[in-house]
Design an enzyme around this catalytic site. Structure first.
Site, PDB file in Angstrom:
ATOM      1  N   ASP B  56       0.876  -1.177   0.000  1.00 12.71           N
ATOM      2  CA  ASP B  56       0.000   0.000   0.000  1.00 12.71           C
ATOM      3  C   ASP B  56       0.912   1.226   0.000  1.00 12.71           C
ATOM      4  O   ASP B  56       2.131   1.091  -0.071  1.00 12.71           O
ATOM      5  CB  ASP B  56      -0.918  -0.023   1.227  1.00 12.71           C
ATOM      6  CG  ASP B  56      -0.168   0.295   2.509  1.00 12.71           C
ATOM      7  OD1 ASP B  56      -0.540   1.246   3.216  1.00 12.71           O
ATOM      8  OD2 ASP B  56       0.838  -0.408   2.777  1.00 12.71           O
ATOM      9  N   ARG B  58       0.428   4.173   2.219  1.00  9.77           N
ATOM     10  CA  ARG B  58       0.177   5.150   3.297  1.00  9.77           C
ATOM     11  C   ARG B  58       1.287   5.074   4.333  1.00  9.77           C
ATOM     12  O   ARG B  58       1.635   3.989   4.803  1.00  9.77           O
ATOM     13  CB  ARG B  58      -1.177   4.848   3.954  1.00  9.77           C
ATOM     14  CG  ARG B  58      -1.457   5.717   5.171  1.00  9.77           C
ATOM     15  CD  ARG B  58      -2.771   5.366   5.809  1.00  9.77           C
ATOM     16  NE  ARG B  58      -3.892   5.845   5.022  1.00  9.77           N
ATOM     17  CZ  ARG B  58      -5.170   5.673   5.385  1.00  9.77           C
ATOM     18  NH1 ARG B  58      -5.443   5.031   6.496  1.00  9.77           N
ATOM     19  NH2 ARG B  58      -6.139   6.117   4.626  1.00  9.77           N
ATOM     20  N   LYS B  72       6.912   1.916  -0.931  1.00 10.63           N
ATOM     21  CA  LYS B  72       7.377   0.922   0.028  1.00 10.63           C
ATOM     22  C   LYS B  72       8.122  -0.229  -0.626  1.00 10.63           C
ATOM     23  O   LYS B  72       8.638  -1.097   0.060  1.00 10.63           O
ATOM     24  CB  LYS B  72       6.191   0.374   0.815  1.00 10.63           C
ATOM     25  CG  LYS B  72       5.478   1.463   1.582  1.00 10.63           C
ATOM     26  CD  LYS B  72       4.505   0.933   2.590  1.00 10.63           C
ATOM     27  CE  LYS B  72       3.697   2.092   3.136  1.00 10.63           C
ATOM     28  NZ  LYS B  72       2.732   1.714   4.138  1.00 10.63           N
ATOM     29  N   SER B 202       0.758  -4.306   9.483  1.00  5.95           N
ATOM     30  CA  SER B 202      -0.468  -4.330  10.299  1.00  5.95           C
ATOM     31  C   SER B 202      -1.645  -4.880   9.516  1.00  5.95           C
ATOM     32  O   SER B 202      -2.591  -5.406  10.085  1.00  5.95           O
ATOM     33  CB  SER B 202      -0.770  -2.918  10.805  1.00  5.95           C
ATOM     34  OG  SER B 202      -0.934  -2.054   9.702  1.00  5.95           O
ATOM     35  N   ASP B 239      -7.760  -2.173   7.329  1.00  5.32           N
ATOM     36  CA  ASP B 239      -6.770  -1.825   8.339  1.00  5.32           C
ATOM     37  C   ASP B 239      -6.573  -0.313   8.322  1.00  5.32           C
ATOM     38  O   ASP B 239      -6.377   0.276   7.262  1.00  5.32           O
ATOM     39  CB  ASP B 239      -5.440  -2.544   8.029  1.00  5.32           C
ATOM     40  CG  ASP B 239      -4.331  -2.092   8.952  1.00  5.32           C
ATOM     41  OD1 ASP B 239      -3.205  -1.896   8.463  1.00  5.32           O
ATOM     42  OD2 ASP B 239      -4.591  -1.944  10.160  1.00  5.32           O
ATOM     43  N   SER B 242      -3.178   1.121   6.928  1.00  2.26           N
ATOM     44  CA  SER B 242      -2.838   1.044   5.505  1.00  2.26           C
ATOM     45  C   SER B 242      -3.889   1.798   4.730  1.00  2.26           C
ATOM     46  O   SER B 242      -5.053   1.873   5.146  1.00  2.26           O
ATOM     47  CB  SER B 242      -2.840  -0.399   5.020  1.00  2.26           C
ATOM     48  OG  SER B 242      -2.167  -1.213   5.933  1.00  2.26           O
TER      49      SER B 242
END
Lengths: 235, 307
Positions: B56, B58, B72, B202, B239, B242
């Site tokens: 993702d 964020r 990422k 997470s 989640d 994210s």
């Protein structure tokens, strides 16, 4: 001569103002195999003889021309093992520069740092100077560049240069043949002709090495097949 | 004596010299800054021709989204990429010390060991991935061969182990080399797993639920990309840590495709047509424009100085 009394220690000047060990290192270079470099208008070519001690040696395992960064290559004259150490250090320095400044290292910077390493070994105790001279060929924002670095740590930018055995003949030949607006292919032909001048025996793709870098800024070593093609064009 | 002549390996790891002093400060009533975990969903899977990595975009600082579109998926080698959880892969935040020996010196100058550790964590992970990528590059020059995934794995895990889990890097490492496609997960303490599909961060449970139900061997490229996107979307929507977009990286033998922002499931949908007007503007009394450089015209071929 009075100098010989001062030739044992690297870090002692002789009365004539020379560091005799460095002179000896230059002699070691002068007895190494011929190598040369030519800077063309749109690239640089470096070349060397690859004379192996016996026909039994596997020539594919020997590579004298080494890549330092994707756009910088190097060839040496003199003691091969010494050049390996310098190549390893230079590669690491180039990578550290890139990590810190996020740009590929300029050719002048890499040459300066390599020369600094070579100079360190002329001013410390317990070590000897490197028995190699390096020809560094690169292409960066300032265009094609060719530098020669000596065991003393001094470096110069050259339009064309030679080192090792037969250096005076090679340099005279280059002086006659060099033109400022040479293209890369012409430079390769000139390099081959210069090597041919002092070559003992039959020249072929297996006993010389050529590295080129063009305006695509990618350094590469030519394969023996490509060298044979150039050799045929020359004849 | 020359330092290079005797190359000692750098003493890695943190310097814990200030621990006693910090304990004393805490006893005196100082509030320790707490650790903040960034949320992430990162996944990888092996398909027919290679490896697909997804992440993702964020980056959070507690309840605030620090970066809506961060990267990422990190480059390790031309044929190896690594997703990092716990990273603020924000290149503007880098201060530039890539030498881990200097970290112990850094600890002594910063008043709070914990703050240094907290901010260092994010920078550290990014720097440490960069460092391993540099090591791999030098290794390629020396050997003249393409890097192998297991080489990257060994370098990463030995680094993490030497930091005893303090570098909170949870990584999904994937790539294709001469021995085939490989996918590994690496935990902050240095343990690793080799898996056909993996999730970390997470949002890993949300993503793993998707994988466990839909993964099978021998997926094609499009099926694989679709499955990875689904898994990341599951993490994005379920989640809090994210969110934003989906990045994908497809690695096959001799080729890689970095699909940055492959999916944008969270566009800004409502923009007021009327626009926004802000009252109470500062009144403009006078305008004066001063050019910083004067434009000078050079006229060539005029009557130059005579010899």
């Amino acid at each position: 001569m009075g100098d010989s009394q001062y030739s044992f220690s690297l870090t002692t000047f002789s009365p004539s103002g020379k560091l005799v060990q460095i002179e000896h290192a230059l002699t070691a270079v002068g007895s190494g195999q011929t190598s040369l470099g030519i800077k063309a208008a749109n690239g640089v070519v470096i070349a060397t003889e690859k004379k192996l001690p016996s026909i039994l040696v596997d020539e594919t395992s020997v590579q004298k021309i080494q890549i330092l960064t994707p756009n910088i290559g190097v060839v040496y004259s003199g003691m091969g093992p010494d050049s390996r150490v310098l190549v390893r250090k230079s590669r690491k320095q180039a990578e550290q520069y890139h990590r810190l400044y996020k740009e590929p290292i300029p050719v002048t910077q890499l040459v300066r740092e390599t020369a600094a390493v070579m100079q360190e070994f002329t001013q410390s105790g317990g070590v000897r100077p490197f028995g190699v001279s390096l020809l560094v060929a690169g292409f960066d924002d300032k265009g094609p560049q060719l530098y020669q670095v000596d065991p003393s740590g001094s470096y110069f930018s050259w339009k064309a240069s030679a080192m090792g055995k037969n250096v005076s003949n090679a340099k005279t030949f280059l002086e006659k043949r060099y033109t400022d607006d040479m293209e890369l292919d012409d430079a390769v032909h000139t390099a081959i002709l210069t090597l041919k001048e002092g070559f003992e025996g039959q020249i072929s793709g297996k006993n010389i090495e050529i590295g080129i870098i063009g305006s695509d800024k990618v350094f590469r070593v030519l394969t023996p097949a490509e060298i044979d093609d150039y050799l045929q064009e020359v004849e | 004596m020359i330092r290079e002549a005797m190359e000692m390996p750098p003493k890695g790891g943190f310097s814990f010299d200030l621990c006693k002093r910090n304990d004393m400060l805490v006893k005196k009533g100082l509030k320790e800054p707490s650790f903040l975990k960034t949320g992430t969903t990162i996944v990888g899977l092996i398909f027919k021709d290679g490896v697909i990595l997804g992440a993702d975009t964020r980056a959070t600082e507690g309840p605030i989204v620090a970066d809506k579109n961060c990267e990422k998926i990190h480059y390790m080698a031309p044929n190896i990429y690594c997703c990092g959880a716990g990273t603020a892969a924000d290149t503007e935040a880098v201060t530039g010390t890539h030498n881990f020996c200097s970290l112990s010196r850094c600890n002594q100058h910063v008043p709070f060991y914990f703050i240094c550790l907290f901010s260092a964590n994010f920078i550290l992970q990014w720097l440490f991935l960069d460092m391993v990528s540099s090591q791999l590059k030098l290794h390629r020059y020396h050997t003249g061969r393409e890097s192998r995934v297991v080489t990257a794995l060994s370098l990463l895990k030995s680094h993490l182990f030497s930091y005893q889990g303090y570098v909170s890097a949870a990584l999904v490492l994937g790539g294709v080399d001469v021995t085939g496609p490989h996918l590994h997960t690496i935990y902050p303490h240095g343990s690793t797993d080799t898996l056909p599909f993996a999730t970390m961060g997470s949002g890993s449970l949300a993503a793993m639920a998707v994988f466990e139900s839909k993964y099978r061997e021998g997926l094609t490229r499009d099926e694989g990309v679709k499955l990875v996107s689904e898994a990341i979307c599951s993490g994005i929507f379920n989640d809090l840590g994210s969110g934003s977009n989906v990045d994908i990286c497809v690695i096959t033998q001799g080729e890689k495709e970095y699909l940055r922002n492959h999916m944008l499931p969270n566009p800004r949908t409502y923009i007021s047509e009327k626009g926004y007007s802000f009252s109470k503007k500062t009144e403009v009394l006078r305008t004066k424009i001063t050019p910083l450089r004067e434009m000078v015209e050079v006229i060539e071929g005029g009557d130059a100085m005579e010899e």
